[in-house]
Design a protein around this motif. Structure first.
Motif, PDB file in Angstrom:
ATOM      1  N   TRP A 127     -17.704 -18.683 -37.238  1.00 29.89           N
ATOM      2  CA  TRP A 127     -16.744 -18.718 -38.349  1.00 29.89           C
ATOM      3  C   TRP A 127     -17.184 -17.726 -39.420  1.00 29.89           C
ATOM      4  CZ3 TRP A 127     -18.537 -20.738 -43.129  1.00 29.89           C
ATOM      5  CH2 TRP A 127     -19.760 -21.435 -43.067  1.00 29.89           C
ATOM      6  N   ILE A 128     -16.200 -17.269 -40.193  1.00 30.05           N
ATOM      7  CA  ILE A 128     -16.461 -16.243 -41.200  1.00 30.05           C
ATOM      8  C   ILE A 128     -15.948 -16.695 -42.565  1.00 30.05           C
ATOM      9  CG2 ILE A 128     -14.289 -15.020 -40.668  1.00 30.05           C
ATOM     10  CD1 ILE A 128     -15.849 -12.397 -41.293  1.00 30.05           C
ATOM     11  N   ASN A 129     -16.736 -16.388 -43.597  1.00 34.71           N
ATOM     12  CA  ASN A 129     -16.339 -16.538 -44.998  1.00 34.71           C
ATOM     13  C   ASN A 129     -15.991 -15.149 -45.531  1.00 34.71           C
ATOM     14  OD1 ASN A 129     -16.831 -19.239 -45.221  1.00 34.71           O
ATOM     15  ND2 ASN A 129     -18.779 -19.035 -46.275  1.00 34.71           N
ATOM     16  N   ILE A 130     -14.898 -15.039 -46.243  1.00 38.87           N
ATOM     17  CA  ILE A 130     -14.571 -13.793 -46.943  1.00 38.87           C
ATOM     18  C   ILE A 130     -14.247 -14.154 -48.384  1.00 38.87           C
ATOM     19  CG2 ILE A 130     -13.004 -11.834 -47.085  1.00 38.87           C
ATOM     20  CD1 ILE A 130     -12.659 -11.987 -44.104  1.00 38.87           C
ATOM     21  N   LEU A 131     -14.931 -13.496 -49.311  1.00 36.85           N
ATOM     22  CA  LEU A 131     -14.792 -13.834 -50.730  1.00 36.85           C
ATOM     23  C   LEU A 131     -14.350 -12.609 -51.525  1.00 36.85           C
ATOM     24  CD1 LEU A 131     -17.868 -14.990 -49.622  1.00 36.85           C
ATOM     25  CD2 LEU A 131     -17.342 -16.508 -51.519  1.00 36.85           C
ATOM     26  N   LEU A 132     -13.379 -12.812 -52.387  1.00 34.01           N
ATOM     27  CA  LEU A 132     -12.903 -11.754 -53.279  1.00 34.01           C
ATOM     28  C   LEU A 132     -13.041 -12.239 -54.707  1.00 34.01           C
ATOM     29  CD1 LEU A 132     -11.475  -9.130 -54.062  1.00 34.01           C
ATOM     30  CD2 LEU A 132      -9.298 -10.203 -53.495  1.00 34.01           C
ATOM     31  N   SER A 133     -13.852 -11.537 -55.498  1.00 34.63           N
ATOM     32  CA  SER A 133     -14.090 -11.899 -56.896  1.00 34.63           C
ATOM     33  C   SER A 133     -13.442 -10.863 -57.810  1.00 34.63           C
ATOM     34  CB  SER A 133     -15.598 -11.960 -57.160  1.00 34.63           C
ATOM     35  OG  SER A 133     -15.856 -12.199 -58.538  1.00 34.63           O
ATOM     36  N   ASP A 134     -12.694 -11.342 -58.824  1.00 31.03           N
ATOM     37  CA  ASP A 134     -12.011 -10.414 -59.718  1.00 31.03           C
ATOM     38  C   ASP A 134     -11.564 -11.136 -60.975  1.00 31.03           C
ATOM     39  OD1 ASP A 134     -10.967  -8.038 -60.609  1.00 31.03           O
ATOM     40  OD2 ASP A 134      -9.270  -7.998 -59.236  1.00 31.03           O
ATOM     41  N   ASP A 135     -10.965 -10.385 -61.882  1.00 31.29           N
ATOM     42  CA  ASP A 135     -10.415 -10.928 -63.122  1.00 31.29           C
ATOM     43  C   ASP A 135      -9.182 -11.783 -62.806  1.00 31.29           C
ATOM     44  OD1 ASP A 135      -8.722 -10.945 -65.653  1.00 31.29           O
ATOM     45  OD2 ASP A 135     -10.501  -9.874 -66.361  1.00 31.29           O
ATOM     46  N   PRO A 136      -9.011 -12.930 -63.479  1.00 33.62           N
ATOM     47  CA  PRO A 136      -7.865 -13.812 -63.214  1.00 33.62           C
ATOM     48  C   PRO A 136      -6.504 -13.138 -63.385  1.00 33.62           C
ATOM     49  CG  PRO A 136      -9.511 -14.961 -64.521  1.00 33.62           C
ATOM     50  CD  PRO A 136      -9.957 -13.527 -64.447  1.00 33.62           C
ATOM     51  N   LYS A 137      -6.415 -12.070 -64.179  1.00 35.14           N
ATOM     52  CA  LYS A 137      -5.119 -11.406 -64.376  1.00 35.14           C
ATOM     53  C   LYS A 137      -4.611 -10.772 -63.080  1.00 35.14           C
ATOM     54  CE  LYS A 137      -7.024  -6.928 -65.848  1.00 35.14           C
ATOM     55  NZ  LYS A 137      -7.152  -5.967 -66.966  1.00 35.14           N
ATOM     56  N   GLY A 183     -15.322 -17.791 -65.704  1.00 32.90           N
ATOM     57  CA  GLY A 183     -14.254 -16.979 -66.275  1.00 32.90           C
ATOM     58  C   GLY A 183     -13.646 -15.974 -65.320  1.00 32.90           C
ATOM     59  N   ARG A 184     -14.095 -15.947 -64.079  1.00 27.14           N
ATOM     60  CA  ARG A 184     -13.537 -15.060 -63.069  1.00 27.14           C
ATOM     61  C   ARG A 184     -12.956 -15.900 -61.942  1.00 27.14           C
ATOM     62  NH1 ARG A 184     -14.882 -10.230 -64.744  1.00 27.14           N
ATOM     63  NH2 ARG A 184     -13.879  -9.191 -62.999  1.00 27.14           N
ATOM     64  N   THR A 185     -12.077 -15.300 -61.168  1.00 25.43           N
ATOM     65  CA  THR A 185     -11.490 -15.990 -60.034  1.00 25.43           C
ATOM     66  C   THR A 185     -12.218 -15.586 -58.753  1.00 25.43           C
ATOM     67  OG1 THR A 185      -9.296 -16.144 -61.032  1.00 25.43           O
ATOM     68  CG2 THR A 185      -9.405 -16.314 -58.637  1.00 25.43           C
ATOM     69  N   LEU A 186     -12.510 -16.584 -57.931  1.00 26.55           N
ATOM     70  CA  LEU A 186     -13.078 -16.328 -56.615  1.00 26.55           C
ATOM     71  C   LEU A 186     -12.116 -16.866 -55.566  1.00 26.55           C
ATOM     72  CD1 LEU A 186     -15.556 -15.437 -54.858  1.00 26.55           C
ATOM     73  CD2 LEU A 186     -16.219 -17.849 -54.879  1.00 26.55           C
TER      74      LEU A 186
END
Length: 207
Positions: A134-144, A120-123
């Protein structure tokens, strides 16, 4: 018109005023709403060196979203494969567990940006390849907040600075190997010419 452009540029820069994150072989910037908490970030001195960390919008609300997380992996000597192939392979690993509805790969800039739906969340997950890792960057938040978060991730990728471009070390080795091969071929041709001339000189001496 020129003043209007400058105003838009200044407004964009102030909106995305930067906090710089510096790791071993790469640095990047995040919007000023995010701040790095040192105790949440660590470097591990393994053969395949990597660093993990999180960047929060509120230092008192650790664990809440939105959160930016990163993992940097050292991979010296990489670059034999095309960056597009490597990025497709890396994204395929995550897509095996979670549904990916967007995948952008920029082979010229050696990065990708994917969007996943997770519980139910966007990543948003960005991957960037450099000369040494190499680098991974992840941003997790509400889909709105998808639209603004997509822009933030583009900003982060645009600020990415590796110690060197992906594939440079491999290309240098290939170039050195190619030069050595050309020198060997030229030396062999020179040897054949000298041998031929000597035979001709001996032949003429008997005439």
């Amino acid at each position: 018109m020129k003043n209007l452009f400058l105003l838009i540029l200044i407004t964009t820069i102030s909106f995305y005023s930067q906090n710089k994150i510096e790791l071993r072989d790469v640095s990047f910037q995040v919007p000023s709403e995010f701040s790095q908490i040192k105790k949440e970030n660590k470097g591990l001195n393994y053969d395949a060196f990597y660093e993990n960390g999180k960047i929060f919008t509120d230092s008192t609300a650790i664990g809440e979203t939105p959160t930016i997380a990163y993992q940097y992996y050292e991979n010296p000597g990489a670059g034999a494969e095309r960056s597009e192939s490597v990025l497709k392979m890396l994204n395929k690993i995550t897509a095996e567990d979670f549904k990916c509805d967007t995948l952008i790969i920029n082979a010229n800039q050696n990065y990708s940006l994917a969007r996943y739906n997770m519980f139910g969340r966007t990543l948003f997950e960005a991957k960037s390849l450099g000369e040494k890792g190499w680098i991974n960057i992840l941003l997790s938040d509400d889909p709105k907040n998808d639209k603004s978060n997509f822009q933030k991730m583009q900003f982060v990728l645009g600020s990415m600075k590796h110690s060197g471009p992906y594939g440079r070390e491999h290309q240098a080795r290939m170039s050195a190997s190619g030069n050595a091969s050309r020198l060997a071929i030229l030396a062999f041709i020179f040897f054949l010419i000298v041998l031929f001339l000597r035979k001709q000189m001996k032949k003429n001496a008997f005439l």
